[in-house]
Design an enzyme around this catalytic site. Structure first.
Site, PDB file in Angstrom:
ATOM      1  N   ASP A   1      26.230  15.512  32.321  1.00 15.79           N
ATOM      2  CA  ASP A   1      25.594  15.065  33.551  1.00 15.79           C
ATOM      3  C   ASP A   1      25.714  16.189  34.570  1.00 15.79           C
ATOM      4  O   ASP A   1      26.811  16.693  34.816  1.00 15.79           O
ATOM      5  CB  ASP A   1      26.221  13.769  34.080  1.00 15.79           C
ATOM      6  CG  ASP A   1      25.246  13.083  35.016  1.00 15.79           C
ATOM      7  OD1 ASP A   1      24.175  12.652  34.542  1.00 15.79           O
ATOM      8  OD2 ASP A   1      25.514  13.019  36.226  1.00 15.79           O
ATOM      9  N   SER A   2      24.583  16.573  35.123  1.00  9.39           N
ATOM     10  CA  SER A   2      24.558  17.722  36.027  1.00  9.39           C
ATOM     11  C   SER A   2      23.903  17.361  37.350  1.00  9.39           C
ATOM     12  O   SER A   2      23.134  16.398  37.426  1.00  9.39           O
ATOM     13  CB  SER A   2      23.776  18.879  35.387  1.00  9.39           C
ATOM     14  OG  SER A   2      24.396  19.286  34.196  1.00  9.39           O
TER      15      SER A   2
ATOM     16  N   ASN B   1      17.292  15.628  26.452  1.00  7.75           N
ATOM     17  CA  ASN B   1      16.820  16.869  27.064  1.00  7.75           C
ATOM     18  C   ASN B   1      16.944  18.050  26.086  1.00  7.75           C
ATOM     19  O   ASN B   1      18.039  18.551  25.828  1.00  7.75           O
ATOM     20  CB  ASN B   1      17.650  17.122  28.334  1.00  7.75           C
ATOM     21  CG  ASN B   1      17.144  18.288  29.136  1.00  7.75           C
ATOM     22  OD1 ASN B   1      16.673  19.276  28.584  1.00  7.75           O
ATOM     23  ND2 ASN B   1      17.244  18.187  30.452  1.00  7.75           N
TER      24      ASN B   1
ATOM     25  N   LYS C   1      18.793  21.192  27.398  1.00  4.51           N
ATOM     26  CA  LYS C   1      20.261  21.131  27.378  1.00  4.51           C
ATOM     27  C   LYS C   1      20.775  21.409  25.962  1.00  4.51           C
ATOM     28  O   LYS C   1      21.803  22.069  25.785  1.00  4.51           O
ATOM     29  CB  LYS C   1      20.752  19.751  27.832  1.00  4.51           C
ATOM     30  CG  LYS C   1      20.597  19.499  29.324  1.00  4.51           C
ATOM     31  CD  LYS C   1      21.263  18.177  29.685  1.00  4.51           C
ATOM     32  CE  LYS C   1      21.122  17.845  31.156  1.00  4.51           C
ATOM     33  NZ  LYS C   1      21.711  16.540  31.498  1.00  4.51           N
TER      34      LYS C   1
ATOM     35  N   THR D   1      21.652  13.250  24.256  1.00  3.55           N
ATOM     36  CA  THR D   1      20.759  13.612  25.370  1.00  3.55           C
ATOM     37  C   THR D   1      19.328  13.598  24.874  1.00  3.55           C
ATOM     38  O   THR D   1      19.073  13.843  23.689  1.00  3.55           O
ATOM     39  CB  THR D   1      21.090  15.017  25.932  1.00  3.55           C
ATOM     40  OG1 THR D   1      20.172  15.312  26.990  1.00  3.55           O
ATOM     41  CG2 THR D   1      20.978  16.112  24.897  1.00  3.55           C
TER      42      THR D   1
ATOM     43  N   ASP E   1      15.507  25.001  37.877  1.00  4.12           N
ATOM     44  CA  ASP E   1      15.698  26.432  37.578  1.00  4.12           C
ATOM     45  C   ASP E   1      14.856  27.372  38.451  1.00  4.12           C
ATOM     46  O   ASP E   1      15.361  28.415  38.890  1.00  4.12           O
ATOM     47  CB  ASP E   1      15.425  26.727  36.095  1.00  4.12           C
ATOM     48  CG  ASP E   1      16.615  26.375  35.208  1.00  4.12           C
ATOM     49  OD1 ASP E   1      17.701  26.082  35.746  1.00  4.12           O
ATOM     50  OD2 ASP E   1      16.469  26.393  33.968  1.00  4.12           O
TER      51      ASP E   1
END
Ligand code: IMP
Length: 189
Positions: free
Chosen positions: A66-67, A10, A13, A8, A145
């Site tokens: 994956d979100s 990110n 994460k 990732t 968020d």
């Protein structure tokens, strides 16, 4: 300690995965090699493809995440298109789309894809019910968020500790850790 490569770009994460998995005897190592993100209508397909692609490219076992956030009043939008929508609209314009809407219910889903080179990916899913807040609140975390609230507080208002005990990612990673540690007794909870 069991080590797992998390593919990732990110950093948020990674931080969450380290927090959750380290308590369960698993070390996380970031790899930034990237993978083609399919434009698919299911997170599962995107995660499976990404995990298989990255495992074969790196020649080692990997995990990907994956979100997506699914807003009920918007027919599940942005769902699997959450990254694109966040980059193009952002939180303020999503709040605008939701103006005057009384049904604020939403679900955040996370799919962890794990794969060994040459094999099919295994998937672990987690989801949390929440609501789209009326205004953005809190500056912790990332992405959606500040507008996704659980129990009246947005993820942006929660500390790492709080989000990581109830989030979609926590729930998916917990299943993954239990599976990885199956038969072992080296994890807490
Ligand atoms: P992806 O899993 O990186 O494709 O994420 C899809 C979109 O949802 C991106 O814009 C992310 O920033 C956002 N996202 C993913 N996970 C979370 C989360 O835990 N909180 C808030 N936004 C998230």
């Amino acid at each position: 300690m069991r080590k797992i490569i998390f593919v990732t770009g990110n950093a948020h994460k990674i931080k969450e995965a380290v927090f959750i998995l380290s308590q369960r005897g698993i070390t996380v190592e970031q790899n930034n090699c990237g993978y083609p993100e399919l434009q698919e209508d299911e997170l599962e397909k995107i995660a499976a493809y990404g995990a298989e692609w990255a495992a074969n490219k790196l020649g080692s076992e990997v995990m990907v995440d994956d979100s997506g956030m699914f807003i009920r009043a918007l027919g599940g939008f942005p769902g699997p298109y959450s990254a694109y929508v966040f980059d193009t609209l952002g939180n303020e314009r999503i709040l605008k789309l939701m103006e005057g809407e009384t049904d604020r219910k939403a679900v955040f889903r996370c799919v962890i894809g794990y794969c060994i080179p040459g094999e099919k990916a295994r998937l672990f899913t987690g989801e949390v019910d929440g609501e789209i807040s009326l205004v953005g609140r809190g500056d912790a975390g990332f992405g959606y968020d500040p507008i996704f609230a659980v129990g009246g507080r947005t993820f942006g208002e929660m500390g790492d500790d709080e989000k990581n005990r109830l989030s979609h990612r926590y729930r998916a990673l917990l299943k993954f850790a239990e599976w990885l540690n199956e038969g072992k007794e080296n994890y807490i909870n």
